[in-house]
Design a protein around this motif. Structure first.
Motif, PDB file in Angstrom:
ATOM      1  N   ASP A  79      25.754   1.108  56.133  1.00 45.27           N
ATOM      2  CA  ASP A  79      24.516   0.511  56.628  1.00 45.27           C
ATOM      3  C   ASP A  79      23.880   1.408  57.688  1.00 45.27           C
ATOM      4  N   ASP A  80      24.704   1.974  58.572  1.00 42.82           N
ATOM      5  CA  ASP A  80      24.180   2.886  59.592  1.00 42.82           C
ATOM      6  C   ASP A  80      23.508   4.097  58.952  1.00 42.82           C
ATOM      7  N   ILE A  81      24.109   4.649  57.901  1.00 32.44           N
ATOM      8  CA  ILE A  81      23.532   5.815  57.233  1.00 32.44           C
ATOM      9  C   ILE A  81      22.209   5.450  56.575  1.00 32.44           C
ATOM     10  N   LEU A  82      22.165   4.315  55.904  1.00 28.46           N
ATOM     11  CA  LEU A  82      20.913   3.893  55.268  1.00 28.46           C
ATOM     12  C   LEU A  82      19.827   3.627  56.310  1.00 28.46           C
ATOM     13  N   ARG A  83      20.213   3.113  57.467  1.00 25.52           N
ATOM     14  CA  ARG A  83      19.253   2.940  58.562  1.00 25.52           C
ATOM     15  C   ARG A  83      18.766   4.306  59.065  1.00 25.52           C
ATOM     16  N   ALA A  84      19.667   5.284  59.082  1.00 25.63           N
ATOM     17  CA  ALA A  84      19.276   6.636  59.506  1.00 25.63           C
ATOM     18  C   ALA A  84      18.235   7.211  58.550  1.00 25.63           C
ATOM     19  N   VAL A  85      18.399   6.959  57.259  1.00 31.36           N
ATOM     20  CA  VAL A  85      17.410   7.424  56.279  1.00 31.36           C
ATOM     21  C   VAL A  85      16.057   6.770  56.578  1.00 31.36           C
ATOM     22  N   ASP A  86      16.067   5.465  56.819  1.00 33.27           N
ATOM     23  CA  ASP A  86      14.824   4.780  57.182  1.00 33.27           C
ATOM     24  C   ASP A  86      14.217   5.390  58.441  1.00 33.27           C
ATOM     25  N   HIS A  87      15.059   5.657  59.418  1.00 32.38           N
ATOM     26  CA  HIS A  87      14.567   6.213  60.682  1.00 32.38           C
ATOM     27  C   HIS A  87      14.001   7.618  60.481  1.00 32.38           C
ATOM     28  N   ASP A 117      21.685  21.329  59.884  1.00 31.76           N
ATOM     29  CA  ASP A 117      23.122  21.072  59.874  1.00 31.76           C
ATOM     30  C   ASP A 117      23.464  20.020  58.821  1.00 31.76           C
ATOM     31  N   LEU A 118      22.712  18.934  58.792  1.00 28.41           N
ATOM     32  CA  LEU A 118      22.940  17.879  57.805  1.00 28.41           C
ATOM     33  C   LEU A 118      22.755  18.409  56.388  1.00 28.41           C
ATOM     34  N   ARG A 119      21.704  19.150  56.155  1.00 24.95           N
ATOM     35  CA  ARG A 119      21.440  19.695  54.825  1.00 24.95           C
ATOM     36  C   ARG A 119      22.571  20.620  54.376  1.00 24.95           C
ATOM     37  N   THR A 120      23.048  21.460  55.282  1.00 24.70           N
ATOM     38  CA  THR A 120      24.137  22.386  54.962  1.00 24.70           C
ATOM     39  C   THR A 120      25.389  21.611  54.517  1.00 24.70           C
ATOM     40  N   VAL A 121      25.748  20.587  55.268  1.00 21.57           N
ATOM     41  CA  VAL A 121      26.928  19.790  54.932  1.00 21.57           C
ATOM     42  C   VAL A 121      26.731  19.068  53.606  1.00 21.57           C
ATOM     43  N   LEU A 122      25.574  18.452  53.414  1.00 15.52           N
ATOM     44  CA  LEU A 122      25.320  17.710  52.177  1.00 15.52           C
ATOM     45  C   LEU A 122      25.339  18.618  50.955  1.00 15.52           C
ATOM     46  N   VAL A 123      24.736  19.804  51.059  1.00 19.21           N
ATOM     47  CA  VAL A 123      24.727  20.741  49.931  1.00 19.21           C
ATOM     48  C   VAL A 123      26.146  21.206  49.614  1.00 19.21           C
ATOM     49  N   ARG A 124      26.927  21.526  50.649  1.00 19.82           N
ATOM     50  CA  ARG A 124      28.311  21.968  50.430  1.00 19.82           C
ATOM     51  C   ARG A 124      29.131  20.864  49.769  1.00 19.82           C
ATOM     52  N   LYS A 125      29.011  19.627  50.268  1.00 18.25           N
ATOM     53  CA  LYS A 125      29.762  18.507  49.696  1.00 18.25           C
ATOM     54  C   LYS A 125      29.329  18.227  48.258  1.00 18.25           C
ATOM     55  N   LYS A 126      28.047  18.340  47.975  1.00 19.35           N
ATOM     56  CA  LYS A 126      27.551  18.126  46.611  1.00 19.35           C
ATOM     57  C   LYS A 126      28.131  19.196  45.680  1.00 19.35           C
ATOM     58  N   ALA A 127      28.145  20.448  46.133  1.00 17.62           N
ATOM     59  CA  ALA A 127      28.701  21.533  45.326  1.00 17.62           C
ATOM     60  C   ALA A 127      30.190  21.296  45.061  1.00 17.62           C
ATOM     61  N   GLU A 128      30.923  20.810  46.076  1.00 21.10           N
ATOM     62  CA  GLU A 128      32.344  20.504  45.884  1.00 21.10           C
ATOM     63  C   GLU A 128      32.539  19.412  44.840  1.00 21.10           C
ATOM     64  N   ARG A 129      31.716  18.357  44.914  1.00 22.51           N
ATOM     65  CA  ARG A 129      31.826  17.272  43.940  1.00 22.51           C
ATOM     66  C   ARG A 129      31.498  17.760  42.540  1.00 22.51           C
ATOM     67  N   LEU A 130      30.455  18.589  42.406  1.00 28.11           N
ATOM     68  CA  LEU A 130      30.086  19.124  41.090  1.00 28.11           C
ATOM     69  C   LEU A 130      31.183  20.034  40.544  1.00 28.11           C
ATOM     70  N   GLY A 131      31.798  20.827  41.443  1.00 26.84           N
ATOM     71  CA  GLY A 131      32.889  21.699  41.028  1.00 26.84           C
ATOM     72  C   GLY A 131      34.088  20.905  40.525  1.00 26.84           C
ATOM     73  N   LYS A 132      34.394  19.803  41.188  1.00 24.62           N
ATOM     74  CA  LYS A 132      35.509  18.950  40.749  1.00 24.62           C
ATOM     75  C   LYS A 132      35.185  18.287  39.412  1.00 24.62           C
ATOM     76  N   ALA A 133      33.939  17.901  39.222  1.00 26.40           N
ATOM     77  CA  ALA A 133      33.549  17.245  37.970  1.00 26.40           C
ATOM     78  C   ALA A 133      33.594  18.221  36.810  1.00 26.40           C
ATOM     79  N   GLU A 134      33.279  19.476  37.051  1.00 26.54           N
ATOM     80  CA  GLU A 134      33.283  20.477  36.000  1.00 26.54           C
ATOM     81  C   GLU A 134      34.682  21.024  35.707  1.00 26.54           C
ATOM     82  N   ALA A 135      35.593  20.954  36.661  1.00 27.39           N
ATOM     83  CA  ALA A 135      36.941  21.477  36.479  1.00 27.39           C
ATOM     84  C   ALA A 135      37.683  20.837  35.303  1.00 27.39           C
ATOM     85  N   PRO A 136      37.654  19.517  35.131  1.00 27.28           N
ATOM     86  CA  PRO A 136      38.340  18.920  33.972  1.00 27.28           C
ATOM     87  C   PRO A 136      37.716  19.363  32.655  1.00 27.28           C
TER      88      PRO A 136
END
Length: 140
Positions: A79-87, A117-136
């Motif tokens: 909820d805090d994160i979604l409020r941050a998006v609104d803010h 800083d937020l964008r850097t973390v989000l892009v890195r985490k997204k790339a990690e998730r995509l890499g895990k999804a493609e590994a199988p």
């Protein structure tokens, strides 16, 4: 007081709670809180207070409380994160429509660094998730 008192009370602390047994069966007919344990929400540790020996029922009660507390804190985080998006959206509107040059000068660098800083973390985490999804798929 209206209604029945619970048998146990959890005093919330920063990283968990102190657990008390509620005692109303005493000579003075006062409510007494007898500390029986401390709970750490982060690591799940339950430490009996002093010489207290927790019953299995108390251990289960505390474990159930711990699971409910963790779920509540997780919901609050989201909820805090979604409020941050609104803010952020409100901040964008403010910068576009209301902010003076002096106000923008006062906050621009700080906002840009935080967003970078937020964008850097989000892009890195997204790339990690995509890499895990493609590994199988690659293993097939």
């Amino acid at each position: 007081m209206a209604g029945e008192l619970p048998d146990y009370y959890f005093r919330i602390r920063e990283n968990g709670a102190a657990v008390f047994r509620v005692d109303t069966e005493n000579r003075q007919r006062r409510i007494e809180l007898i500390e029986i344990a401390a709970v750490n929400v982060k690591n799940g540790n339950i430490k009996p207070h002093g010489e207290t020996k927790l019953t299995q029922a108390e251990q289960k009660l505390i474990a159930d409380w711990l699971a409910e507390r963790r779920a509540l804190l997780e919901r609050r985080d989201m909820d805090d994160i979604l409020r941050a998006v609104d803010h952020m959206n409100l901040t964008t509107q403010w910068a576009q429509a209301k902010a003076s040059e002096a106000q923008l000068e006062a906050v621009t660098d700080t906002l840009l660094l935080a967003m970078h800083d937020l964008r850097t973390v989000l892009v890195r985490k997204k790339a990690e998730r995509l890499g895990k999804a493609e590994a199988p798929k690659a293993a097939e």
